[in-house]
Design an enzyme around this catalytic site. Sequence first.
Site, PDB file in Angstrom:
ATOM      1  N   SER A 288      -9.655  -1.229   7.327  1.00 24.70           N
ATOM      2  CA  SER A 288      -9.109  -0.982   5.988  1.00 24.70           C
ATOM      3  C   SER A 288      -8.483  -2.168   5.278  1.00 24.70           C
ATOM      4  O   SER A 288      -8.214  -2.089   4.089  1.00 24.70           O
ATOM      5  CB  SER A 288      -8.085   0.137   6.050  1.00 24.70           C
ATOM      6  OG  SER A 288      -8.761   1.356   6.044  1.00 24.70           O
TER       7      SER A 288
ATOM      8  N   LYS B 149       0.867  -1.186   0.000  1.00 26.87           N
ATOM      9  CA  LYS B 149       0.000   0.000   0.000  1.00 26.87           C
ATOM     10  C   LYS B 149       0.902   1.234   0.000  1.00 26.87           C
ATOM     11  O   LYS B 149       1.986   1.214   0.612  1.00 26.87           O
ATOM     12  CB  LYS B 149      -0.854  -0.077   1.282  1.00 26.87           C
ATOM     13  CG  LYS B 149      -1.959   0.944   1.433  1.00 26.87           C
ATOM     14  CD  LYS B 149      -2.755   0.636   2.708  1.00 26.87           C
ATOM     15  CE  LYS B 149      -3.859   1.626   2.988  1.00 26.87           C
ATOM     16  NZ  LYS B 149      -4.648   1.285   4.200  1.00 26.87           N
TER      17      LYS B 149
ATOM     18  N   SER C 145      -9.520   1.472   3.419  1.00 20.70           N
ATOM     19  CA  SER C 145      -8.668   2.278   2.583  1.00 20.70           C
ATOM     20  C   SER C 145      -7.654   1.468   1.765  1.00 20.70           C
ATOM     21  O   SER C 145      -7.066   2.001   0.832  1.00 20.70           O
ATOM     22  CB  SER C 145      -7.915   3.305   3.437  1.00 20.70           C
ATOM     23  OG  SER C 145      -7.072   2.644   4.358  1.00 20.70           O
TER      24      SER C 145
HETATM   25  N1  GLN Z   1     -12.972   3.174   7.002  1.00 23.90           N
HETATM   26  C1  GLN Z   1     -12.341   3.460   8.246  1.00 23.90           C
HETATM   27  C2  GLN Z   1     -12.066   4.928   8.351  1.00 23.90           C
HETATM   28  O1  GLN Z   1     -12.385   5.626   7.467  1.00 23.90           O
HETATM   29  C3  GLN Z   1     -11.095   2.647   8.390  1.00 23.90           C
HETATM   30  C4  GLN Z   1      -9.863   3.285   7.881  1.00 23.90           C
HETATM   31  C5  GLN Z   1      -8.633   2.452   8.127  1.00 23.90           C
HETATM   32  O2  GLN Z   1      -8.700   1.360   8.673  1.00 23.90           O
HETATM   33  N2  GLN Z   1      -7.502   2.997   7.737  1.00 23.90           N
HETATM   34  O3  GLN Z   1     -11.534   5.382   9.309  1.00 23.90           O
END
Ligand code: GLN
Length: 457
Positions: A163, A64, A139
């Site tokens: 994420s 990532k 994400s």
């Molecule tokens: N969707 C969650 C958020 O927006 C998780 C994000 C993540 O795990 N980086 O915070």
Amino acid sequence: MKRISDYSTLSAVEAVRQSIARAKAMSEYNALISLCEDRALDRAAKVDAGEVTGRLAGIPFVAKDNFLTIDSQTTAASDFLRGFSSPIQATAVERLEAEGAICIGKANLDAFAHGGSTENSAFGPTRNAVDMTRVAGGSSGGSAVVVALDIVPFALGTDTGGSIRQPASFNGVVGVKPTYGAVSRFGVVAMASSTDTIGVLSSTVSDAELVMDILCGPDERDMTTIDDFFEPTVEPLRSMKIGLIKESMTDEVDSDVVRCTNDYVNELRAAGHIVEEVSLPLLKQALAIYYIVVSAEVSSNLGRYDGIRYGNRADGQSLAEIYGRSRDNGFMPENKRRIMIGSYVLSSGFFDAYYLHAQKVRTLLIESFDSLFEDYDLLIGPVTPTAAFKLNENTADPVKMYLADIMTVPASLAGLPAISVPAGESADGLPIGVQLIGPQKSDAMLLGIAKQLEETI
Ligand code: GLN
């Protein structure tokens, strides 16, 4: 999808060439921000020459783009870090490289990992691997899609509130969010330090197990890392007592998701495990706690991006103007929203009402998990309330987007390991995953159970 062992017949150079060619052929999915072609081919030649060996020798992977890697940019999908070249590598990348794995590119994400769809990227959204009109999830959307599209057999992701698990579920791959502290966060762009974890997305559970075995372990550069507890399980597994979280199986959850979860539960029973309904009444409150605590930590962690110490600098007549303009240009609207919410809940007069209160309820949530684990070995439930939603469906309404995280954030707040494994598909053919959550350090056991069921599902 290809598994790691499928690469054994290829030379490292061939494997890397194939991965890169496939990545280029699939560019319309926008899963990758950059490719590390020269370095990857260079390392592959070293593997073929026998200069680099290891358990992942010659296996291509993707990181990532919030993992620092040398010889390629690390952007966190933001304009702030566009073009940023790191002098060091993340520990996770280093550990994989030490076993001969080869990073071929950097995956798209929601900028600074804020989001659940990979639509908040300064490089444009990633498309779902199964249906291009839908989101990849996020994400770590790019990391899930490169695995689902067979570009690489595994990818690195980060999971702060879902994420890794949610995009894994949306694209039909395996996603592992380890126990907090199991894998070093050194060299990874910080989001919320008390829930940030590093994990893997892969095509099979056994590949995830192999990669986790390599990644886990203490790192003197990350003082929150814990001892290396990860021991892959050997079958046969004993019969487990599993709690099905009833608050995650209500009418508000899509019927396809409920059906897939129940199917998986039936397979668990058929494999000799006991599954009973349990209650986690704080599930709904967990979302509110998460968005208070995480925004607070985000506002603190992102303070370093000012155009002077970190990040691209904008012009300005005064220091304040340079800070302001750099931040205005560098952050996406979702980043700004979180910084503002975080600063608000930490500010004098509101700290007690929001931040402190949220931390107290977080303790209650941790206690309710602890008491469930007195009677149950692990918990099961859906990963998300729906399958992948349409591109742009939730972008106008941040709260709607946040609600999609309701089932993944509890494990994050409690630092528990949780994995997402494919469990079936919706009526219109979209992948749906199921989530297994265990007590701290039960990561290998969760993977062991998923591995046992992998062949039947
Ligand atoms: N969707 C969650 C958020 O927006 C998780 C994000 C993540 O795990 N980086 O915070």
